[in-house]
Design an enzyme around this catalytic site. Structure first.
Site, PDB file in Angstrom:
ATOM      1  N   SER A 235       0.851  -1.197   0.000  1.00  0.00           N
ATOM      2  CA  SER A 235       0.000   0.000   0.000  1.00  0.00           C
ATOM      3  C   SER A 235       0.878   1.236   0.000  1.00  0.00           C
ATOM      4  CB  SER A 235      -0.864   0.026   1.258  1.00  0.00           C
ATOM      5  OG  SER A 235      -0.066   0.326   2.389  1.00  0.00           O
ATOM      6  N   ASP A 236       0.417   2.319  -0.597  1.00  0.00           N
ATOM      7  CA  ASP A 236       1.084   3.587  -0.305  1.00  0.00           C
ATOM      8  C   ASP A 236       0.878   3.826   1.193  1.00  0.00           C
ATOM      9  OD1 ASP A 236       2.402   5.986  -0.316  1.00  0.00           O
ATOM     10  OD2 ASP A 236       1.322   6.815  -2.019  1.00  0.00           O
TER      11      ASP A 236
END
Ligand code: BGC
Length: 814
Positions: A235-236
């Site tokens: 994930s960012d």
């Protein structure tokens, strides 16, 4: 060697894990570490930013570049690097970045960023390569190959359609599939297929209603099944919305550490049968593979040659610079010319952007000192002309600079964008340079037309003064060697060979996507311009531009002759080779970037007039004739039929155009393309009327293939409401103030105005669900927890008693 090499070992480990251990493996240990598993001897490994240098933080971690990091070579940022059109250079830089990661025990470098420059005002454009997906993909693939050749992973980001900073954590990108396939996905596709990055970082935003981190179509179907991605999706930082949905949809690793809440949700989902344990196993195996591979490689050592890396940074900066204008061949100037240096950036360079990519350089060239060294002169006249960090008006500084310019044969003016004008976290408000810089350039040019403007900026700027200076050299954000590179170019020790990887529009209103950028009123942004991004728009509708895509001058000249390409080509055949002979007809050695565009016949599909189909760089000595050979992949002739879910190549007469920019075509040849393909229905798109793209709701719905989805409701407030939104009610305002203070405290106070602005923008538009992650807590003892958010939602939605009771319970259980 990729993640797959560790599959068996990782599988054996995951088999020995409890359900809780597996769930827990799939979220970060801290800001930068992946957990591993102590019981089974799986070590935590470090991942860190990226992309144009290493930002390894050894004390406090943050994702905005606030706290310091170990010194590392700062290479030119992506918009500069792409202007080299030189994959070999990107590979070399990748190797150097990889070596630095090895030296610092970093397993994965978080980059490169390949998002398409949909609009020149995206605040983070300096970190992205191009408005063209082929060029962006080629650059990314080369950088990844370089880094990974050192046994270090990369994280290509931000997947996908993250093309603005405004509302990046909640915005819903409404875009048709054909546009995604032809514009926003191919850079990832090229890089994934060619270079297999160890990881892909999913973007914060949503696409057509679904967060990228829980987008089964994007992550499982397209990325994995269609493209054959073998690595892990991370994930960012703080992008996770619904963790269980994320695991189900192919998001393997949640970063940064989120406390036990999400791990528990994942374990409970498996226990209650709503999440298949086999799916969690697959996810855990990928994370374990990354840990194993990372741990193997961080044991390597390398003798870092910082001096060599700096030399590479300087050479790279010179290769990336684009000579935009050079009237009467004013440049290069001789070392004995009478010249003066104007502009504070000459002594205090603007050389990189603000945010998560910000590097502490190992050393920093400045142009003034580099010019002094190169020319052997100690008496170079200098006037700052402006304050390097502010855009305040100061007439006296301009007068002094203009007087100096009048006393010399040539004036070198360093100007551009101060830090506060472009950054991660917020978009630019306009495309202008500070008025002080514009006025300075105009005044200096009036005093001495033999003026050279040297620009430092991460993205296009308006140049209302363009007719006045003799020469303009675009350095972009050139990294720690930029000052030296500018000196090399000005005095002819290097010959500019960069070409714009993006169009410089005359005015921001001229940009195709401008009417719909950045959107956001209803939490949506409509990509109504479809395929008409960058030169695809300007060239199709003959919109005048300041400098076209691919433009760049040189101190020598090149002539193109004898295009050679097969007159017929079948769509089911091998790639098509284009040959052209190029002569260096000037007196200096140089490198020409030969660009090949394919022009489609008019037909059943709306299309840009031409698209970049391939390119190559040809180094040539004076008088030398070289042959450029460019291979066009079948995709160059195809368009995506979303209804039929396939690429189609329509038969007809295509033109292969070879040139030095999208508007400087030197050789053309017609190729008769044979194909049985047809589109399933007429592919409609935007039309041009009254000087602007017209895309009414009916056309946009037709492009989408369905009705335009309604935007998400803002009331009642929900976990994805922002602090700004809940501030519409009193209790929400109180909470907003409290949360902003908590966040600020975590970041340790903000004295830098750009960081302050970034923080402010990010905090205001941060969804509530991200607060536990990014403002600390995550179910832990301190900060804001998920339970706090639940209580808050009851309060702001008018369920006071329930909210208060919940809040009390949370506090009592701490
Ligand atoms: C950025 C990413 C970066 C991450 C970690 C995020 O805010 O969007 O590009 O890698 O932070 O710093």
């Amino acid at each position: 060697m990729g993640l797959r090499s560790k599959h068996n070992e990782a599988t054996a480990l995951v088999r020995q894990m409890t359900l809780q251990e597996k769930a827990s493996l799939c979220s970060g240990k801290s800001f930068w570490y992946i957990k591993g598993n102590e019981r089974l001897g799986l070590q935590p490994v470090m991942v860190t930013d990226g992309p144009h240098g290493l930002r390894k933080q050894t004390s406090s971690g943050d994702h905005v570049g606030l706290h310091t990091s170990v010194p590392a070579t700062c290479f030119p940022t992506a918009s500069a690097l792409a202007s080299s059109w030189n994959p070999q250079l990107l590979r070399e830089i990748g190797v150097a970045l990889g070596e630095q990661c090895v030296a610092e025990n970093v397993a994965v470098l978080l980059g490169p960023g390949v998002n398409i420059k949909r609009h020149p005002l995206c605040g983070r454009n300096f970190e992205y390569f191009s408005e063209d997906p082929l060029l962006a993909g080629e650059m990314a693939a080369a950088l990844i190959e370089g880094v990974q050749s050192q046994g270090v992973g990369t994280s290509i980001k931000h997947f996908a359609a993250n093309n603005q900073e405004f509302g990046r954590m909640f915005i819903d990108v409404v875009v048709d599939e054909r546009t995604l396939r032809e514009i926003y996905l191919p850079a990832f596709e090229v890089a994934v297929k060619r270079a297999q990055p160890w990881t892909v970082m999913c973007a914060y935003n949503r696409i057509n209603g679904t967060y990228c981190g829980e987008h089964d179509w994007l992550l499982n179907q397209v990325l994995r099944e269609e493209w054959g991605f073998e690595g892990l999706v991370v994930s960012d930082w703080g992008a996770t919305n619904d963790r269980v949905d994320g695991v189900r949809s192919g998001l393997d690793l949640e970063m940064p550490a989120s406390g036990p809440d999400n791990d528990n949700k994942v374990a409970n989902a498996v226990a209650s049968g709503t999440l298949d344990e086999a799916t969690l196993d697959t996810t855990a195996i990928r994370v374990a593979s990354l840990s194993l591979l990372g741990a193997d490689n961080v044991q390597n050592t390398v003798a870092l040659d910082q001096v060599a890396h700096h030399t590479l940074a300087r050479r790279a900066a010179a290769e990336c610079a684009v000579l935009l204008k050079n009237a009467d061949d004013l440049l290069p100037i001789t070392k004995t010319t009478s010249f003066c240096v104007i502009g504070a950036f000459a002594k205090q360079p603007r050389y990189q952007g603000t945010g998560s990519s910000q590097v502490v350089p190992t050393t920093l060239d400045n142009a003034y000192d580099a010019i002094a060294t190169l020319t052997g002169r100690t008496d170079i006249a200098y006037a700052p002309g402006y304050h390097p960090k502010s855009d305040a008006l100061d007439a006296d500084s301009i007068d002094t600079a203009a007087r100096l310019a009048a006393e010399h044969d040539v004036a070198l003016v360093f100007a551009g964008l101060p830090t506060i004008y472009e950054s991660e976290g917020f978009d630019r408000e306009h495309m202008r340079m500070p008025e002080q810089h514009n006025l300075l350039i105009e005044a200096v040019c009036r005093a001495n037309p033999r003026t050279v403007v040297i620009l430092s900026n991460g993205a296009p700027v308006e140049m209302p003064w363009i007719d006045q200076p003799a020469a303009v050299l675009e350095m972009y954000l050139a990294g720690q060697g930029g000052g030296g590179a500018a000196a090399d170019l000005i005095f002819g020790d290097a010959n500019p060979c960069g070409r714009l990887a993006e169009t410089f529009p005359l005015r921001v209103q001229d940009v195709g996507s401008n009417p719909w950028f950045p959107g956001g009123d209803g939490r949506q942004v409509h990509y109504r311009e479809g395929l008409y991004v960058g030169y695809r728009y300007f060239d199709t509708f003959n919109v005048p531009v300041l400098f076209p895509f691919g433009h760049g001058l040189s101190y020598t000249t090149y002539e193109y002759d004898d295009i050679d390409v097969s007159p017929t080509w079948s769509a089911d055949r091998e790639p098509l080779s284009v040959r052209v002979s190029v002569t260096n007809s000037g007196e200096r050695k140089g490198s020409e970037t030969v660009q090949v565009y394919v022009r489609s016949p008019a037909g059943a599909a709306y299309r840009p007039v031409h698209v970049l189909a391939g390119f190559t760089r040809l180094p040539l000595q004076p008088g030398e004739i070289g042959e450029a050979i460019v291979t066009l992949e079948p995709r160059a002739f195809a368009c995506y039929d979303a209804e039929a879910q396939r690429w189609v190549t329509l038969p007809g007469e295509y033109e292969v155009c070879v040139g030095a920019s999208s508007r400087d075509i030197r050789q053309t040849a017609v190729v008769q393309v044979r194909s049985e393909d047809a589109v399933s229905r007429t592919l409609r798109g935007p039309s041009m009327e009254g000087g602007q793209l017209q895309v009414d709701d009916a056309v946009f719905a037709d492009m989408l293939g369905h009705a335009i989805p309604p935007p998400e409701s803002t009331q009642p407030f929900h976990r994805n409401s922002t602090l700004n939104e809940i501030a519409a009610v009193r209790i929400g305002r109180i909470f907003k103030d409290f949360a902003m203070r908590a966040y600020l405290k975590q970041l340790g106070g903000l004295s830098d105005p750009t960081l302050a602005r970034m923080f402010e923008e990010m905090a205001r538009t941060m969804p509530l669900r991200a607060l536990p992650l990014l403002a600390g807590g995550g179910g832990g003892k301190k900060g804001i927890s998920n339970a706090h958010i639940d209580a808050l939602l009851n309060l702001v939605n008018g369920r006071f008693l329930k909210g208060l009771w919940q809040l009390l319970r949370v506090q009592l259980h701490r």
